[in-house]
Scaffold this motif. Structure first.
Motif, PDB file in Angstrom:
ATOM      1  N   ASN A  31      42.026  41.724  45.667  1.00 24.09           N
ATOM      2  CA  ASN A  31      42.494  40.775  44.647  1.00 24.09           C
ATOM      3  C   ASN A  31      43.293  39.626  45.253  1.00 24.09           C
ATOM      4  O   ASN A  31      43.871  39.755  46.336  1.00 24.09           O
ATOM      5  CB  ASN A  31      43.424  41.495  43.650  1.00 24.09           C
ATOM      6  CG  ASN A  31      42.667  42.284  42.609  1.00 24.09           C
ATOM      7  OD1 ASN A  31      41.442  42.201  42.541  1.00 24.09           O
ATOM      8  ND2 ASN A  31      43.388  43.046  41.812  1.00 24.09           N
ATOM      9  N   ALA A  50      34.615  50.196  39.320  1.00 18.87           N
ATOM     10  CA  ALA A  50      35.630  49.291  39.881  1.00 18.87           C
ATOM     11  C   ALA A  50      36.345  49.955  41.047  1.00 18.87           C
ATOM     12  O   ALA A  50      36.516  51.181  41.072  1.00 18.87           O
ATOM     13  CB  ALA A  50      36.656  48.910  38.811  1.00 18.87           C
ATOM     14  N   GLY A  65      39.753  42.789  40.562  1.00 16.56           N
ATOM     15  CA  GLY A  65      39.597  41.774  39.523  1.00 16.56           C
ATOM     16  C   GLY A  65      40.906  41.512  38.790  1.00 16.56           C
ATOM     17  O   GLY A  65      41.086  40.455  38.196  1.00 16.56           O
ATOM     18  N   ASP A  92      43.242  41.269  33.306  1.00 17.05           N
ATOM     19  CA  ASP A  92      43.041  39.862  32.939  1.00 17.05           C
ATOM     20  C   ASP A  92      43.560  39.553  31.545  1.00 17.05           C
ATOM     21  O   ASP A  92      42.803  39.101  30.682  1.00 17.05           O
ATOM     22  CB  ASP A  92      41.558  39.514  33.075  1.00 17.05           C
ATOM     23  CG  ASP A  92      41.320  38.014  33.069  1.00 17.05           C
ATOM     24  OD1 ASP A  92      42.301  37.267  33.304  1.00 17.05           O
ATOM     25  OD2 ASP A  92      40.178  37.598  32.829  1.00 17.05           O
ATOM     26  N   GLY A  99      39.402  41.258  35.368  1.00 16.77           N
ATOM     27  CA  GLY A  99      38.801  40.013  35.838  1.00 16.77           C
ATOM     28  C   GLY A  99      37.639  40.267  36.788  1.00 16.77           C
ATOM     29  O   GLY A  99      37.276  41.415  37.074  1.00 16.77           O
ATOM     30  N   ARG A 100      37.087  39.183  37.289  1.00 18.23           N
ATOM     31  CA  ARG A 100      35.937  39.281  38.192  1.00 18.23           C
ATOM     32  C   ARG A 100      36.415  39.767  39.555  1.00 18.23           C
ATOM     33  O   ARG A 100      37.331  39.196  40.148  1.00 18.23           O
ATOM     34  CB  ARG A 100      35.287  37.909  38.323  1.00 18.23           C
ATOM     35  CG  ARG A 100      34.062  37.894  39.239  1.00 18.23           C
ATOM     36  CD  ARG A 100      33.534  36.471  39.369  1.00 18.23           C
ATOM     37  NE  ARG A 100      33.009  35.979  38.103  1.00 18.23           N
ATOM     38  CZ  ARG A 100      31.738  36.161  37.721  1.00 18.23           C
ATOM     39  NH1 ARG A 100      30.905  36.816  38.503  1.00 18.23           N
ATOM     40  NH2 ARG A 100      31.318  35.687  36.578  1.00 18.23           N
ATOM     41  N   ALA A 101      35.801  40.825  40.054  1.00 13.54           N
ATOM     42  CA  ALA A 101      36.238  41.432  41.314  1.00 13.54           C
ATOM     43  C   ALA A 101      35.618  40.722  42.503  1.00 13.54           C
ATOM     44  O   ALA A 101      34.479  40.264  42.450  1.00 13.54           O
ATOM     45  CB  ALA A 101      35.842  42.906  41.329  1.00 13.54           C
TER      46      ALA A 101
END
Lengths: 140, 327
Positions: B46, B68, B121, B124, B157-159
């Motif tokens: 991250n 994830a 990610g 978020d 969020g986008r990893a």
């Protein structure tokens, strides 16, 4: 990007300074093995063997061997208890120890299920790739 | 997305803090143990500003609605993913539908008071004044400005690609230990009203251990120990204060301001815990004891450099494992 072969003198100097006998690097382009005094040619000094299949034999079944260079820790440094104790049954993939390499703590996992016979490597010992860490009696 | 199946009191979404908002009277909030959150973010690939979950009361149980990478840092706890042990301060990977459970550690006296769950990610939630940190006093940031509870769903969020599973970091508690007589030793700069206390009080301040009382939380830690007596009664106008400031109310038992501290106060200030040691204090459990060690500006800056150095070394060594992210 420069060829990893160009870094061999630098790596050899590190080996000499660190007291490590053998260093093996593997990557997508191949592998490099450097050894001090115990090279395949039998000659003294540094020996480089590049981009070939590993000359090392497969680990004997049942022994957990070090996946790399580092200081072996049988327990996580935040904890008093060792990850495994003699007599304990372990599953394939189970964490059985750690390697401390600089700021990193890398998990060593059991390659197969079995019963722990004894922890071979002393706590904090500097171990190299393939060094035996834990004797395990594999499951039938 | 992750879903909370079980959640103890006062678990919150935290990032490194709402920096730069003090001018509006908004405190920083953020992770009480900032290095632990930073390490967790590094372990899952991250960005530094990503938010994680600060866990103060165990157990916590979550379900990963999508696969994830994750890491649990900070205070040691017993973490299991679908019943399989997960090591502390180590990257791991969950498949979609997997359940992660953080339980009280098996050891009677385990290290630390706050654990951090970082997910690749980041959590978020919307940014408020430039941060996702939950500030309970103002009910801003995090998830609806409140503590998390069972049933909550948290967006992830986008990893980016992080280090491989099984990669861990040496915690600063091990890499940068500081204790006197087995008690965490916090370095303290004497503050504005330091020389308004009796010689005996100052000797006791440095010489005696202090107990963290149950009236201690993200706002501040109330300590119990020798009574600190001013040379004459002190009355001050309210003035700006920051996390780390040690105030002495009329009863003579100090309060250390922590992450959710209000930005102003009127009690006299005997000292300030240096920034580089606030994480040690954050991990001192209620009922445990701490000590104060006098320090100076140069030493305080050197201590911050040492902590930054620990994080830089972690970042550098991790980048050796993920050549693509280093290129």
């Amino acid at each position: 990007m420069t060829s990893p072969l160009a870094r061999i003198p630098e790596l050899a100097a590190w080996l000499a300074a660190s007291g490590i006998d053998e260093l093996e690097l593997r990557g997508p382009e191949g592998q490099v093995r450097l050894a001090r005094g115990i090279g395949p040619s039998g000659s003294g000094g540094s020996t480089a063997a590049a981009a070939g299949p590993s000359p090392r034999a497969e680990p004997a079944p049942g022994t957990v061997r070090s996946p790399g260079v580092g200081h072996f820790l049988p327990a996580h440094p935040l904890r008093a208890e060792s990850l495994v104790v003699p007599g304990e049954r372990i599953a394939a993939g189970q964490p059985v120890g750690l390697l401390r390499v600089g700021a990193l703590l890398l998990t060593v996992t059991a390659p197969r299920a079995g019963t722990v016979i004894r922890v071979v490597a002393p706590e904090g010992a500097l171990v190299g790739y393939g060094d035996p860490l834990i004797d395990v009696r594999p499951e039938e | 997305m992750i879903r909370l199946l079980a959640c103890g009191a006062l678990a919150t979404v935290q990032d490194r803090g709402r920096l730069g908002a003090l001018r509006w009277g908004v405190g920083t909030a953020g992770a009480m143990d900032a290095p632990a959150l930073a390490a967790g973010n590094l372990l899952v690939g991250n960005a530094d500003e990503a938010a994680g979950i600060e866990v103060q009361v165990l157990p916590l149980e979550i379900r990963f609605e999508a696969a994830a990478a994750f890491a649990v840092t900070g205070a040691d706890c017993t973490a299991t993913l679908d019943g399989v042990l997960v090591l502390p301060w180590t990257a791991a990977r969950a498949r979609a539908g997997a359940t992660l459970r953080l339980d009280r550690p098996a050891a009677f006296r385990a290290w630390g008071a706050r654990s951090y769950l970082c997910v690749a990610g980041g959590i978020d939630v919307p940014m408020v004044l430039g941060s996702r940190a939950t500030q309970l006093r103002g009910a801003i940031g995090g998830l609806e400005g409140r503590a998390l509870r069972a049933g909550d769903a948290l967006p992830v969020g986008r990893a980016a690609e992080g280090p491989p599973p099984g990669t861990g970091l040496v915690p600063p508690a091990i890499a940068l230990p500081r204790a006197v007589d087995g008690v965490p030793a916090l370095r303290v700069l004497p503050a504005a009203e330091y020389d308004r206390y009796t010689t005996d009080s100052l000797a006791a301040f440095w010489g005696e251990p202090w107990r963290i009382t149950p009236q201690s939380d993200r706002y501040g830690f109330r300590l119990a120990g020798p009574t600190l007596v001013p040379l004459r009664p002190l009355e001050l106008r309210s003035h700006g204060i920051v996390p780390g400031v040690i105030q002495v109310p009329h009863g003579g038992q100090p309060i250390i301001q922590m992450c959710d501290a209000q930005p102003s106060g009127g009690y006299p200030k005997i000292g300030t815990v240096i920034e580089a040691d606030l994480w040690r204090l954050a991990q001192a459990p209620i009922g445990s004891r701490i000590r104060f060690v006098e320090t100076g500006w140069d030493e305080a800056l050197a201590a911050r450099d040492a902590l930054d150095g620990w994080l830089a070394a972690a970042r550098r060594d991790l980048s050796c494992l993920s050549p693509r992210s280093a290129a």
